[in-house]
Design a protein around this motif. Structure first.
Motif, PDB file in Angstrom:
ATOM      1  N   ALA A 337       0.832  -1.201   0.000  1.00 39.60           N
ATOM      2  CA  ALA A 337       0.000   0.000   0.000  1.00 39.60           C
ATOM      3  C   ALA A 337       0.870   1.257   0.000  1.00 39.60           C
ATOM      4  O   ALA A 337       0.567   2.248  -0.684  1.00 39.60           O
ATOM      5  CB  ALA A 337      -0.929  -0.012   1.211  1.00 39.60           C
ATOM      6  N   SER A 338       1.968   1.232   0.744  1.00 39.41           N
ATOM      7  CA  SER A 338       2.898   2.373   0.758  1.00 39.41           C
ATOM      8  C   SER A 338       3.507   2.577  -0.622  1.00 39.41           C
ATOM      9  O   SER A 338       3.627   3.715  -1.105  1.00 39.41           O
ATOM     10  CB  SER A 338       4.007   2.142   1.787  1.00 39.41           C
ATOM     11  OG  SER A 338       3.470   2.019   3.085  1.00 39.41           O
ATOM     12  N   ALA A 339       3.887   1.484  -1.269  1.00 39.54           N
ATOM     13  CA  ALA A 339       4.445   1.578  -2.621  1.00 39.54           C
ATOM     14  C   ALA A 339       3.413   2.122  -3.598  1.00 39.54           C
ATOM     15  O   ALA A 339       3.757   2.845  -4.538  1.00 39.54           O
ATOM     16  CB  ALA A 339       4.928   0.206  -3.078  1.00 39.54           C
ATOM     17  N   GLY A 340       2.139   1.784  -3.379  1.00 42.55           N
ATOM     18  CA  GLY A 340       1.077   2.332  -4.226  1.00 42.55           C
ATOM     19  C   GLY A 340       0.974   3.841  -4.100  1.00 42.55           C
ATOM     20  O   GLY A 340       0.805   4.557  -5.099  1.00 42.55           O
ATOM     21  N   THR A 341       1.115   4.343  -2.873  1.00 38.48           N
ATOM     22  CA  THR A 341       1.090   5.796  -2.659  1.00 38.48           C
ATOM     23  C   THR A 341       2.304   6.459  -3.307  1.00 38.48           C
ATOM     24  O   THR A 341       2.193   7.517  -3.948  1.00 38.48           O
ATOM     25  CB  THR A 341       1.068   6.103  -1.152  1.00 38.48           C
ATOM     26  OG1 THR A 341      -0.107   5.548  -0.571  1.00 38.48           O
ATOM     27  CG2 THR A 341       1.078   7.606  -0.910  1.00 38.48           C
ATOM     28  N   VAL A 342       3.476   5.845  -3.143  1.00 35.98           N
ATOM     29  CA  VAL A 342       4.693   6.388  -3.756  1.00 35.98           C
ATOM     30  C   VAL A 342       4.545   6.402  -5.279  1.00 35.98           C
ATOM     31  O   VAL A 342       4.945   7.381  -5.937  1.00 35.98           O
ATOM     32  CB  VAL A 342       5.925   5.557  -3.345  1.00 35.98           C
ATOM     33  CG1 VAL A 342       7.173   6.041  -4.092  1.00 35.98           C
ATOM     34  CG2 VAL A 342       6.148   5.652  -1.837  1.00 35.98           C
ATOM     35  N   LYS A 355      12.350  11.736  -9.561  1.00 41.70           N
ATOM     36  CA  LYS A 355      11.664  10.518  -9.111  1.00 41.70           C
ATOM     37  C   LYS A 355      12.582   9.651  -8.271  1.00 41.70           C
ATOM     38  O   LYS A 355      12.169   9.096  -7.239  1.00 41.70           O
ATOM     39  CB  LYS A 355      11.142   9.739 -10.324  1.00 41.70           C
ATOM     40  CG  LYS A 355      10.010  10.436 -11.058  1.00 41.70           C
ATOM     41  CD  LYS A 355       9.495   9.591 -12.220  1.00 41.70           C
ATOM     42  CE  LYS A 355       8.322  10.287 -12.917  1.00 41.70           C
ATOM     43  NZ  LYS A 355       7.770   9.479 -14.020  1.00 41.70           N
ATOM     44  N   ILE A 356      13.829   9.521  -8.699  1.00 40.09           N
ATOM     45  CA  ILE A 356      14.801   8.749  -7.925  1.00 40.09           C
ATOM     46  C   ILE A 356      15.036   9.401  -6.565  1.00 40.09           C
ATOM     47  O   ILE A 356      15.147   8.724  -5.535  1.00 40.09           O
ATOM     48  CB  ILE A 356      16.135   8.620  -8.699  1.00 40.09           C
ATOM     49  CG1 ILE A 356      15.928   7.747  -9.943  1.00 40.09           C
ATOM     50  CG2 ILE A 356      17.225   8.031  -7.806  1.00 40.09           C
ATOM     51  CD1 ILE A 356      17.157   7.635 -10.817  1.00 40.09           C
ATOM     52  N   LEU A 357      15.090  10.729  -6.564  1.00 38.08           N
ATOM     53  CA  LEU A 357      15.311  11.472  -5.321  1.00 38.08           C
ATOM     54  C   LEU A 357      14.158  11.246  -4.341  1.00 38.08           C
ATOM     55  O   LEU A 357      14.389  11.003  -3.147  1.00 38.08           O
ATOM     56  CB  LEU A 357      15.454  12.965  -5.625  1.00 38.08           C
ATOM     57  CG  LEU A 357      15.790  13.874  -4.436  1.00 38.08           C
ATOM     58  CD1 LEU A 357      17.146  13.496  -3.857  1.00 38.08           C
ATOM     59  CD2 LEU A 357      15.757  15.338  -4.859  1.00 38.08           C
ATOM     60  N   ILE A 358      12.937  11.297  -4.824  1.00 41.13           N
ATOM     61  CA  ILE A 358      11.758  11.099  -3.957  1.00 41.13           C
ATOM     62  C   ILE A 358      11.730   9.678  -3.404  1.00 41.13           C
ATOM     63  O   ILE A 358      11.549   9.466  -2.203  1.00 41.13           O
ATOM     64  CB  ILE A 358      10.467  11.406  -4.736  1.00 41.13           C
ATOM     65  CG1 ILE A 358      10.396  12.898  -5.073  1.00 41.13           C
ATOM     66  CG2 ILE A 358       9.241  10.984  -3.933  1.00 41.13           C
ATOM     67  CD1 ILE A 358       9.260  13.272  -5.992  1.00 41.13           C
ATOM     68  N   ALA A 359      11.914   8.707  -4.300  1.00 39.83           N
ATOM     69  CA  ALA A 359      11.887   7.310  -3.870  1.00 39.83           C
ATOM     70  C   ALA A 359      13.017   7.017  -2.884  1.00 39.83           C
ATOM     71  O   ALA A 359      12.821   6.324  -1.877  1.00 39.83           O
ATOM     72  CB  ALA A 359      11.985   6.388  -5.085  1.00 39.83           C
ATOM     73  N   GLY A 360      14.204   7.567  -3.156  1.00 40.63           N
ATOM     74  CA  GLY A 360      15.340   7.359  -2.268  1.00 40.63           C
ATOM     75  C   GLY A 360      15.125   7.990  -0.906  1.00 40.63           C
ATOM     76  O   GLY A 360      15.505   7.415   0.128  1.00 40.63           O
ATOM     77  N   PHE A 361      14.500   9.175  -0.884  1.00 42.15           N
ATOM     78  CA  PHE A 361      14.242   9.852   0.387  1.00 42.15           C
ATOM     79  C   PHE A 361      13.267   9.049   1.243  1.00 42.15           C
ATOM     80  O   PHE A 361      13.468   8.893   2.460  1.00 42.15           O
ATOM     81  CB  PHE A 361      13.672  11.245   0.125  1.00 42.15           C
ATOM     82  CG  PHE A 361      13.269  11.967   1.379  1.00 42.15           C
ATOM     83  CD1 PHE A 361      14.228  12.501   2.231  1.00 42.15           C
ATOM     84  CD2 PHE A 361      11.932  12.112   1.701  1.00 42.15           C
ATOM     85  CE1 PHE A 361      13.858  13.156   3.397  1.00 42.15           C
ATOM     86  CE2 PHE A 361      11.556  12.770   2.865  1.00 42.15           C
ATOM     87  CZ  PHE A 361      12.526  13.297   3.707  1.00 42.15           C
TER      88      PHE A 361
END
Length: 423
Positions: A337-342, A355-361
């Motif tokens: 569910a968290s991955a769905g929000t991301v 996108k990489i920056l957001i996912a990495g953060f």
């Protein structure tokens, strides 16, 4: 208490290794060699599948704490892979990878993922059942139905939560595919058959099994002994420490953004039902276009996965209050569910770097948030004194195999000192 499970199931596995399955009538017992065969007491509130699996590890790698933990470690790694597959099937390939990584960096996974308990070992079988169910709905291939059936049988043989997965998939399937009622009725019939076999086996091991199982059931139900508010507060604290606030918030965002869409499409169906003649063999979603229907089904199955993860704790409140690892089956849903929000968040932005920056953060935040708590767990030495005493006693046993570790001693002592396996 966490290490307690390992020594209990480890000692039972040791006896399967020592005596064999048939002489023990496939029953799990902690009896040491000084206990006569007719006086052995068998555990009957779980199936013997977990200690039997650990006994295979003992046969290959010897009896040790590492070989005891090997079974849950393999199961946990398989769970990560299946979470990735479920994410790819339900959301996207990128979300599947993200879900697997998020799951793997939580304190729940790192600490409890190597704990030899039923919830950990059962989880990949349950995840495989949800994944194969999704694949069956998408492809209608018998191969996936057979995998679904076999994975559910394995889950039910391993622990009680397997029955929750069976019930949820059956309920959804019989509503979605009314024209395949006979096929889906195989699920509750299989569950009933396994329950009959379990109770019959329990009666063989213990003639008083019915009363003992009833007492265990009532004790674990324990609603009266644990207040509702105290229970909810305790589970919330467990969740913050083991799942992290970051993932709890992200998963809740997915839930609250998904449920309205499901309700809206269901309402659309009800309105159309009033003005449209639906064929007798159609499913409940017949009037919704196939693409919309497919997306809603994927979301509903993820929600069912969440219900599966929390069901045991909600039903057996007393057990959930004292044992935080019973929340382990909820971890895949929280990660997915968290991955769905991301994934929805990343769709807003353009450019690979951002996108990489957001996912990495988000990944860094999840891994860092409860790091101190995780380190405290990993450094905890709950039974250090007993362990050291048992190791010293075990050295004496190795020098003189005629010395037997008595059953009256503490369970930790029994496992760590009773290290000599006599064939």
């Amino acid at each position: 208490q966490h290490d307690w499970n390992g020594v209990v199931y480890g000692q039972q596995a040791k006896n399967f290794y020592r005596y064999g399955f048939i002489p023990l009538k496939f029953g799990a017992t902690m009896a040491t060699p000084d206990v006569p065969a007719e006086s052995r007491i068998f555990q009957i509130h779980y199936s013997p599948a977990l200690p039997m699996l650990i006994s295979f590890s003992y046969r290959s790698f010897g009896v040790s704490e590492r070989s005891t933990r090997l079974v849950p470690v393999v199961a946990s790694l398989a769970s990560v892979l299946l979470v990735m597959l479920l994410g790819r099937e339900s959301i996207s390939f990128r979300a599947g990878i993200m879900a697997g990584i998020l799951m793997a960096v939580t304190p729940m996974f790192i600490y409890y993922g190597k704990n030899p308990v039923h919830e950990v070992v059962l989880l990949p079988l349950a995840l495989l059942s949800f994944y194969s169910y999704q694949r069956f709905l998408k492809t209608n291939r018998d191969k996936w139905w057979k995998i679904l059936l076999l994975s559910l049988i394995g889950a039910m043989l391993t622990g009680w939560s397997g029955y929750y997965a069976t019930g949820l998939i059956f309920t959804h399937g019989i509503l979605l595919r009314r024209n395949e009622k006979i096929r889906f009725l195989q699920l509750p019939l299989t569950a009933a058959t396994l329950l009959v076999i379990f109770f019959f086996h329990s009666k063989i091991l213990n003639p008083q099994a019915t009363g003992d199982l009833q007492n265990i059931f009532l004790a674990r139900l324990g609603g009266a002994s644990v207040g509702l508010m105290d229970f909810l507060i305790k589970e919330f604290r467990y969740s913050i420490n083991l799942f992290t606030i970051t993932l709890l918030l992200l998963s809740m965002i997915w839930v609250f953004s998904t449920i309205p869409g499901i309700l809206r499409k269901s309402l659309l169906f009800l309105r159309k039902q009033e003005s449209t003649v639906i064929p007798a063999k159609a499913g409940i979603y017949s009037d919704i276009d196939s693409e919309s229907m497919s997306g809603m089904t994927r979301s509903v199955i993820l929600l069912l996965l969440g219900i599966f993860g929390i069901a045991h704790v909600l039903i057996f409140r007393q057990a959930g209050y004292y044992h935080e690892y019973l929340l382990f089956p909820l971890l895949p849903f929280v990660a997915l569910a968290s991955a769905g929000t991301v994934e929805n968040l990343l769709k807003i932005f353009q450019g690979l770097k951002i996108k990489i920056l957001i996912a990495g953060f988000i990944l860094f935040l999840t891994a860092k948030e409860r790091l101190g708590y995780l380190q405290a767990l990993l450094k905890s030495e709950y039974v250090k004194d007993i362990y050291e005493e048992a190791v010293e006693y075990g050295k004496i046993v190795k020098r003189n195999p005629d010395i037997i570790v008595p059953i009256e001693r503490d369970v930790y002592f029994i496992f760590y000192a009773d290290t000599v396996i006599k064939k």
